[in-house]
Structures are given as structure tokens and as C-alpha cells.
Design a protein around this motif. Structure first.
Motif, PDB file in Angstrom:
ATOM      1  N   UNK A 174       8.956  -4.042   8.161  1.00 22.05           N
ATOM      2  CA  UNK A 174       8.213  -3.451   7.049  1.00 22.05           C
ATOM      3  C   UNK A 174       7.149  -2.469   7.549  1.00 22.05           C
ATOM      4  N   UNK A 175       6.486  -2.840   8.648  1.00 20.48           N
ATOM      5  CA  UNK A 175       5.454  -1.955   9.199  1.00 20.48           C
ATOM      6  C   UNK A 175       6.086  -0.663   9.703  1.00 20.48           C
ATOM      7  N   UNK A 176       7.193  -0.774  10.421  1.00 27.03           N
ATOM      8  CA  UNK A 176       7.882   0.423  10.923  1.00 27.03           C
ATOM      9  C   UNK A 176       8.317   1.317   9.760  1.00 27.03           C
ATOM     10  N   UNK A 177       8.898   0.705   8.730  1.00 27.98           N
ATOM     11  CA  UNK A 177       9.348   1.488   7.584  1.00 27.98           C
ATOM     12  C   UNK A 177       8.180   2.185   6.891  1.00 27.98           C
ATOM     13  N   UNK A 178       7.054   1.472   6.780  1.00 24.18           N
ATOM     14  CA  UNK A 178       5.878   2.063   6.132  1.00 24.18           C
ATOM     15  C   UNK A 178       5.365   3.244   6.940  1.00 24.18           C
ATOM     16  N   UNK A 179       5.252   3.084   8.253  1.00 27.74           N
ATOM     17  CA  UNK A 179       4.760   4.167   9.091  1.00 27.74           C
ATOM     18  C   UNK A 179       5.667   5.391   9.021  1.00 27.74           C
ATOM     19  N   UNK A 180       6.962   5.163   8.997  1.00 33.33           N
ATOM     20  CA  UNK A 180       7.904   6.287   8.969  1.00 33.33           C
ATOM     21  C   UNK A 180       7.835   7.067   7.657  1.00 33.33           C
ATOM     22  N   UNK A 181       7.412   6.430   6.584  1.00 36.75           N
ATOM     23  CA  UNK A 181       7.289   7.138   5.308  1.00 36.75           C
ATOM     24  C   UNK A 181       6.298   8.291   5.381  1.00 36.75           C
ATOM     25  N   UNK A 182       5.330   8.177   6.288  1.00 32.33           N
ATOM     26  CA  UNK A 182       4.300   9.221   6.358  1.00 32.33           C
ATOM     27  C   UNK A 182       4.816  10.497   7.005  1.00 32.33           C
ATOM     28  N   UNK A 183       6.012  10.470   7.573  1.00 33.76           N
ATOM     29  CA  UNK A 183       6.561  11.666   8.209  1.00 33.76           C
ATOM     30  C   UNK A 183       6.831  12.788   7.209  1.00 33.76           C
ATOM     31  N   UNK A 184       6.888  12.462   5.940  1.00 41.91           N
ATOM     32  CA  UNK A 184       7.146  13.503   4.944  1.00 41.91           C
ATOM     33  C   UNK A 184       5.948  14.437   4.783  1.00 41.91           C
ATOM     34  N   UNK A 189       0.820  -1.216   0.000  1.00 42.40           N
ATOM     35  CA  UNK A 189       0.000   0.000   0.000  1.00 42.40           C
ATOM     36  C   UNK A 189       0.850   1.260   0.000  1.00 42.40           C
ATOM     37  N   UNK A 190       0.227   2.340  -0.419  1.00 42.91           N
ATOM     38  CA  UNK A 190       0.923   3.612  -0.571  1.00 42.91           C
ATOM     39  C   UNK A 190       0.971   4.347   0.766  1.00 42.91           C
ATOM     40  N   UNK A 191       2.142   4.283   1.414  1.00 38.63           N
ATOM     41  CA  UNK A 191       2.375   5.052   2.627  1.00 38.63           C
ATOM     42  C   UNK A 191       3.219   6.292   2.348  1.00 38.63           C
ATOM     43  N   UNK A 192       3.658   6.463   1.109  1.00 34.32           N
ATOM     44  CA  UNK A 192       4.692   7.439   0.792  1.00 34.32           C
ATOM     45  C   UNK A 192       4.181   8.748   0.217  1.00 34.32           C
TER      46      UNK A 192
END
Length: 384
Positions: free
Chosen positions: A140-150, A103-106
Motif C-alpha cells: 500500500x505504501x509503495x502504491x501510494x508513493x507511486x501515485x505522486x509520479x503524475x 490520505x490523498x496521494x493522487x
């Protein structure tokens, strides 16, 4: 009224059956990694890229307390175990870069919203979901969540989306969770309080259900999770809980004798998700003393039945359609797609209580508006 012909045990089964009716198509598709391919996107198709994350995250947010529940027995426990496993598989499918359903977290904007609802699910089910992830999926979940910080959140309920993402990172054991994002959201909402249990969505007040869709459920859980993280939070928490308790009472009083309620403001196609905060107050046992758990159960049952018995809420494949009673696409704002509608699942939070809890075991009881309409001598309402 039909809902009061069912006792608490029968109402619980009805709630569970309804939650699974709504949720099974999403989770079964994720198990097969076909959600992206099968979730309808014709409705507001320009938002279709966000739809899979919206459907999954919002459903998980509502189902999580039931998945977390310990002490169930029999057929319901078998179902709970099955769906807990399914939810873990779905978390893998949603965050594995090699998955057909990744899914698109970015992208900037919307992914932050639904990463926050997914994060709220992890906060609500730390034992059965967050701690059950293997190292690969957890990473993978941590990395996905962190992408939303942008995404820089606006001065609104979006601040709590950022805070909730950090709360999930904390639950997942990531030492890099950002305390500042949590603290900023908490303190801004203290400034935006408008009185009598209601916060502004930013500095302004609006007649809508965002105090229940987002603001108060997330604020209560964030400040509870991080209560010992700041010298100020233990002082603020009683205030936050007092306001949430009052707003839950207001929500209960908004349910009419026939199970309808005021259709005010934006996002009303989230249907009974409008009562998330009332459901959470029941789950976490912070209802006002004057509000009996069984009357809340009966009130919410009336709301759920009134909506679900109307034809057209689901399409021929079981996916939700926009509307409150059936298919009413003109009620949906331009930012809403099929996935957005799954925030309705948050009404089912009290399934996270055991059947023996007074919410489920108490005798049927009229809710406030029904008591008044029946001529009962009801104690008057009062402001906070």
C-alpha cells in the motif's frame, strides 16, 4: 538564561517531551483512524484535504531518527518502542484504501510534497519503519508513493521531492524505482549552487529557509543513499557535504543570544523547522570542527524554549496553530494549513543520537552569538 540551567540530560528530556507533546495528537488520532475527522481545517480550509498527509508526513520526517535509534534503555526506550509501533500503525491507516484516514496521494501538486517528507522518514528509519512493514502495508505504501509520479515537479526544490520518493521506493525494495528522477534533481542543484553553502531554489536565490526545510537535508540523504549508483556521485558527495557543513554553521550563527532568529522569507510558521539542516548536521556528525555539538544543543534548546514557552502555539486540543510565537495567522502563506505546521518536528533529529553522544553529554556551552555578546574572543567567520 533559563535553557542553560538544564544540563544535557535534562535538555534531552525537554526535547523529547516537546516532540511528543506536538506529535502525540497526530499519531494517537491515526491509531484510532480519526485524524481526518479531528484535525482542524478551519485555517485556510481550501487546503484542508491535504492537511492529514501534511501533518503525518512532516511529523514522521522529524521523529524517524529517534524511532530508528538502538541502544536506549529504561523509560525512554519504552516510549520509543510505543511510538515506533504507533508510527507503523499510522502508515497503515494512511495508505489502506479501506481506512477512514486514507490520505490523498493522487491529486496533482501538494501530495508529492508530503509523500516526499513521508519518504524521508522511511529513508531515515530503514530498520524500524521501512523493514518492519508487513507485505500488505508495504504494498500500500509503495502504491501510494507511486501515485505522486503524475505530478511533474517544477524547476525548484520540488525536484528533490520526486527524488526522495524514489529513494523510499528503493529502501522499500521496489525494483521499479526511477534513477533518472534522482539524477536529474542532483545535477540540477549542482547547477543552482550560489556560493558560500547556499543553493538557489531553482535558478534564483531567495532569502528564506528552504535550504534547511527541504534542499540540503534531502540532497545530503539522497546522494548518500545512492552514492554507489553513479560514477559521478562519489565525486559530488564531498562537495555536497562541504556546502551543507558551511550552511549548518551559518544557521548556528543566525541564532541570537536570546534564542530568536531572523524571520525572513516564506513559510516561517514552520517555526524551528528552519533549523532542520543544523539538526541533521549534529545527527550525522558533519558539523564543522569549530562548532561544538554541545553549543549546537544549547542554541537549539534556546530556540525551542523561546517558542514553546509563548502561549498559544497549540489549541485546546493540542493541535499546532499558525505563527512563530503563539497564534499569528497573518504570517502564513495561502498554501499553508494546520498540517503544514508539523514540519517544525524536524528540529528534533538529534534525538536519534544516544544520550552518551557528545551532543547530549557535553557540558553546556554558549553558542556563537552568545559568546560574542558576552565579550568572548571568538574566531572570526569566513566564507567557504
Amino acid at each position: 538564561m533559563e535553557d542553560l540551567k538544564m544540563n544535557g540530560k535534562e535538555q534531552r528530556k525537554y526535547w523529547l517531551d516537546t516532540m511528543l507533546l506536538i506529535g502525540a495528537p497526530v499519531l494517537e488520532a491515526l491509531k484510532r483512524r480519526t485524524l481526518t475527522k479531528t484535525l482542524p481545517v478551519e485555517f485556510h480550509s481550501g487546503r484542508g484535504g491535504f492537511a492529514p498527509l501534511e501533518a503525518f508526513a512532516r511529523l514522521a520526517c522529524g521523529m524517524a531518527p529517534w524511532l530508528e535509534l538502538e541502544g536506549l534503555e529504561g523509560e525512554e526506550e519504552k516510549l520509543r518502542g510505543y511510538y515506533a509501533k504507533l508510527m507503523l500503525e499510522a502508515l497503515d491507516a494512511a495508505t489502506d484504501p479501506e481506512s477512514a484516514d486514507v490520505m490523498d496521494f493522487e491529486a496533482e501538486g501538494q501530495p508529492l510534497v508530503d509523500a516526499a517528507f513521508l519518504a524521508h522518514a522511511l529513508v531515515r528509519a530503514p530498520k524500524r519503519l521501512a523493514s518492519q512493514l508487513n507485505e500488505r502495508v508495504r504494498g500500500n505504501v509503495i502504491a501510494a508513493l507511486k501515485k505522486t509520479r503524475r505530478t511533474a515537479p517544477s524547476g525548484s526544490n520540488w525536484l528533490l521531492f520526486s527524488a526522495m520518493v524514489e529513494a523510499a521506493l528503493y529502501i522499500l525494495g521496489d525494483p521499479e524505482y526511477d534513477r533518472m528522477r534522482v539524477g536529474y534533481a542532483v545535477h540540477m542543484f549542482m547547477d543552482w549552487y550560489k556560493g558560500d553553502g547556499v543553493y538557489g531554489d531553482g535558478k534564483d536565490f531567495r532569502w528564506d529557509y528552504y535550504n534547511s526545510f527541504v534542499i540540503q537535508p534531502m540532497l545530503v540523504d539522497v546522494i548518500t543513499l545512492f552514492e554507489q549508483d553513479s560514477a559521478h556521485y562519489p565525486q559530488l558527495k564531498p562537495l555536497v557535504m562541504q556546502r551543507a557543513r558551511r550552511y549548518a554553521t551559518v544557521l548556528e550563527r543566525m541564532i541570537a543570544p536570546d534564542g530568536t532568529y531572523p524571520f525572513l522569507g516564506r513559510s516561517i510558521v514552520y517555526r524551528f523547522g528552519a533549523f532542520q539542516l543544523l539538526a541533521q548536521a549534529a545527527l550525522q556528525h558533519f558539523l564543522e570542527e569549530s562548532l561544538q555539538p554541545a553549543q549546537v544543543r544549547c542554541a537549539l534548546t534556546a530556540v525551542i524554549k523561546r517558542i514553546m514557552e509563548f502561549p498559544g502555539n497549540l489549541d485546546e486540543n493540542g493541535w499546532l496553530r499558525p505563527g512563530v510565537y503563539g497564534y499569528q495567522p497573518e504570517l502564513a502563506e495561502s498554501y499553508i494549513n494546520t498540517g503544514s505546521l508539523y514540519l517544525c518536528a524536524t528540529v528534533f533529529l538529534p534525538l536519534g543520537l544516544l544520550p552518551e553522544d557528545s551532543f547530549w553529554s557535553g557540558e553546556n556551552q554558549n553558542w556563537t552569538s552568545r559568546q560574542i555578546a558576552a565579550g568572548e574572543n571568538v574566531i572570526r567567520d569566513h566564507a567557504l
